[in-house]
Design an enzyme around this catalytic site. Structure first.
Site, short mmCIF file in Angstrom:
data_model
loop_
_atom_site.label_atom_id
_atom_site.label_comp_id
_atom_site.label_asym_id
_atom_site.label_seq_id
_atom_site.Cartn_x
_atom_site.Cartn_y
_atom_site.Cartn_z
N ASP A 36 0.80 -1.19 -0.06
CA ASP A 36 0.13 0.07 -0.10
C ASP A 36 0.84 1.41 0.00
O ASP A 36 2.09 1.16 0.18
CB ASP A 36 -0.84 -0.05 1.28
CG ASP A 36 -2.09 0.94 1.20
OD1 ASP A 36 -2.11 2.17 0.51
OD2 ASP A 36 -3.24 0.39 1.44
N ASP A 60 3.30 2.06 -4.92
CA ASP A 60 2.15 2.90 -5.61
C ASP A 60 1.84 2.22 -6.78
O ASP A 60 2.72 2.00 -7.74
CB ASP A 60 2.75 4.47 -5.97
CG ASP A 60 1.68 5.27 -6.46
OD1 ASP A 60 0.75 4.84 -7.01
OD2 ASP A 60 1.82 6.47 -6.06
N VAL A 61 0.64 1.80 -6.96
CA VAL A 61 0.28 1.11 -7.97
C VAL A 61 0.58 1.56 -9.37
O VAL A 61 0.21 0.68 -10.37
CB VAL A 61 -1.36 0.17 -7.89
CG1 VAL A 61 -1.31 -0.74 -6.65
CG2 VAL A 61 -2.33 1.33 -7.91
N TYR A 154 -15.15 6.67 -11.90
CA TYR A 154 -15.00 5.22 -10.95
C TYR A 154 -15.89 4.22 -11.85
O TYR A 154 -15.34 3.21 -12.11
CB TYR A 154 -15.74 5.41 -9.70
CG TYR A 154 -15.88 4.43 -8.77
CD1 TYR A 154 -14.40 4.11 -8.13
CD2 TYR A 154 -16.95 3.53 -8.61
CE1 TYR A 154 -14.23 2.97 -7.02
CE2 TYR A 154 -16.75 2.72 -7.81
CZ TYR A 154 -15.50 2.06 -6.98
OH TYR A 154 -15.06 1.14 -6.16
N LYS A 158 -14.11 0.71 -13.36
CA LYS A 158 -14.50 -0.60 -12.79
C LYS A 158 -15.15 -1.40 -14.02
O LYS A 158 -14.81 -2.78 -14.15
CB LYS A 158 -15.40 -0.51 -11.76
CG LYS A 158 -14.86 0.27 -10.55
CD LYS A 158 -13.63 -0.50 -9.91
CE LYS A 158 -13.12 -0.13 -8.65
NZ LYS A 158 -11.82 -0.72 -8.05
N THR A 189 -16.43 0.82 4.54
CA THR A 189 -14.76 0.75 4.69
C THR A 189 -14.58 2.49 4.90
O THR A 189 -15.59 3.13 4.65
CB THR A 189 -14.03 0.37 3.57
OG1 THR A 189 -14.48 1.14 2.36
CG2 THR A 189 -14.21 -1.05 3.33
N1 LIG Z 1 -16.07 -0.39 0.05
C1 LIG Z 1 -16.89 -0.45 -0.99
O1 LIG Z 1 -18.39 -0.26 -0.88
C2 LIG Z 1 -16.48 -0.80 -2.46
C3 LIG Z 1 -17.62 -1.41 -3.31
C4 LIG Z 1 -16.91 -1.59 -4.56
C5 LIG Z 1 -15.48 -1.68 -4.88
N2 LIG Z 1 -14.67 -1.37 -3.89
C6 LIG Z 1 -13.21 -1.33 -4.36
O2 LIG Z 1 -12.61 -2.24 -3.13
C7 LIG Z 1 -11.43 -1.69 -3.20
C8 LIG Z 1 -10.95 -1.38 -1.83
O3 LIG Z 1 -11.62 -0.36 -1.16
P1 LIG Z 1 -11.96 -0.15 0.26
O4 LIG Z 1 -13.38 -0.08 0.41
O5 LIG Z 1 -11.30 -1.13 1.07
O6 LIG Z 1 -11.37 1.26 0.68
P2 LIG Z 1 -10.13 1.90 1.41
O7 LIG Z 1 -10.17 3.26 1.24
O8 LIG Z 1 -10.34 1.61 2.81
O9 LIG Z 1 -8.88 1.08 0.85
C9 LIG Z 1 -8.21 1.47 -0.25
C10 LIG Z 1 -6.70 1.35 -0.14
O10 LIG Z 1 -6.09 1.57 -1.27
C11 LIG Z 1 -5.07 2.12 -1.12
N3 LIG Z 1 -4.45 3.25 -2.29
C12 LIG Z 1 -4.88 4.23 -2.80
N4 LIG Z 1 -4.20 4.63 -3.75
C13 LIG Z 1 -3.32 3.73 -4.07
C14 LIG Z 1 -2.01 3.67 -4.76
N5 LIG Z 1 -1.73 4.47 -5.90
N6 LIG Z 1 -0.99 2.75 -4.76
C15 LIG Z 1 -1.42 1.67 -3.76
N7 LIG Z 1 -2.48 1.62 -2.82
C16 LIG Z 1 -3.38 2.76 -2.97
C17 LIG Z 1 -5.33 3.17 0.02
O11 LIG Z 1 -4.18 3.55 0.70
C18 LIG Z 1 -6.19 2.36 0.91
O12 LIG Z 1 -5.41 1.73 1.81
C19 LIG Z 1 -11.13 -0.58 -4.10
O13 LIG Z 1 -10.84 -0.90 -5.38
C20 LIG Z 1 -12.69 0.06 -4.26
O14 LIG Z 1 -12.82 0.55 -5.45
C21 LIG Z 1 -15.17 -0.95 -2.49
#
Ligand SMILES: NC(=O)c1ccc[n+]([C@@H]2O[C@H](COP(=O)([O-])OP(=O)(O)OC[C@H]3O[C@@H](n4cnc5c(N)ncnc54)[C@H](O)[C@@H]3O)[C@@H](O)[C@H]2O)c1
Length: 247
Positions: A36, A60-61, A154, A158, A189
């Site tokens: 992360d 950083d992805v 977004y 996706k 989250t």
């Molecule tokens: N929570 C939801 O309802 C939900 C729904 C659909 C999809 N998602 C997807 O699930 C995934 C995780 O989301 P989450 O809800 O756990 O959110 P979150 O914000 O808790 O976690 C996201 C993580 O990604 C990291 N991140 C951001 N930019 C980055 C980068 N450039 N390089 C490396 N890491 C990076 C952040 O530091 C964070 O730790 C995401 O792809 C999100 O789009 C979440």
């Protein structure tokens, strides 16, 4: 312990779904490299405190070189790399309608969500092809399947992740590698931080099951897709959404 002896690289491991996935993979016996831009060390420390095997790396992805370093680190620290969970992702910080979205913010979202997922697959696939096995799970969203007002950049990323998942699955299906995606519904989250409680309650009421999912719900499905039980599943976008997508 269905992932005993496997090595997993989990992005977004500092928070939410990524953290829960790293924890679950470790609980299933995998050695986990938690990646992360922030807080990956906390996740790895927590896993180690629970007698699991994990280390952390700053990744950083968006950066191809950082991906190469992460793959090398997994091999050096744990001896192989079998599983990739491409979980890091962001939503827009400003208005994200087709008209209001800005070029800079569009590029940022695409760069993290889509380019990041592609770079991850590109980095791990050569090693997986060489060893003749591997599992990749990407994170799409219900937003890949339907339009959601105010999530233009977004949803675009996706939807593209779902398409790229199918593409990668078909390219490497004969090489012992599966590539799938999850479409989470509303999972509580940090991604919803800043949304008013009343709106959160309204969102929960709109989910057929009546409540938000937990990061652990997604982690459990990823652990299954990582396991031998899922060896005949590839190219799928698996909804984990409390019935939202079929309502
Ligand atoms: N929570 C939801 O309802 C939900 C729904 C659909 C999809 N998602 C997807 O699930 C995934 C995780 O989301 P989450 O809800 O756990 O959110 P979150 O914000 O808790 O976690 C996201 C993580 O990604 C990291 N991140 C951001 N930019 C980055 C980068 N450039 N390089 C490396 N890491 C990076 C952040 O530091 C964070 O730790 C995401 O792809 C999100 O789009 C979440």
């Amino acid at each position: 312990m269905k992932l005993q002896g496997k090595v997993a690289l989990v992005t977004g491991a500092g928070s939410g779904i990524g953290r829960a996935t790293a924890q679950r993979a470790a609980a299933e016996g995998a050695s986990v490299l938690c990646a992360d831009v922030v807080n990956a060390g906390e996740t790895a420390d927590g896993i180690a405190a629970a007698d699991g095997t994990a280390e952390a790396i700053t990744l950083d992805v968006r950066e191809a070189g950082a991906w190469d370093a992460a793959v090398a680190a997994a091999r050096e620290r744990f001896g192989s790399l079998d599983l990739l969970a491409n979980i890091a992702g962001v939503v827009s910080t400003g208005a994200d309608t087709v008209v209001e979205q800005t070029e800079d913010e569009w590029d940022r979202i695409v760069s993290i969500n889509l380019r990041g997922s592609w770079l991850g697959m590109r980095a791990v696939l050569p090693g997986m092809r060489e060893q003749g096995s591997g599992r990749i799970v990407n994170i799409a969203s219900e937003a890949a399947l339907i339009g959601i007002p105010g999530l233009a950049a977004y949803t675009a990323t996706k939807g593209a992740i779902a398409a790229l998942t199918r593409q990668a699955a078909i390219e490497y299906v004969k090489e012992g590698i599966t590539v799938n995606a999850i479409a989470p519904g509303f999972i509580r989250t940090a991604i919803q931080d800043g949304i008013e409680q009343q709106l959160l309650d309204d969102m929960a009421a709109g989910i057929p099951i009546g409540y938000f999912g937990k990061p652990e719900d997604i982690a459990a499905t990823i652990a299954h897709l990582f396991s031998e039980d899922a060896s005949y599943i590839t190219g799928q976008v698996v909804a984990v959404d409390g019935g939202w997508g079929v309502s």
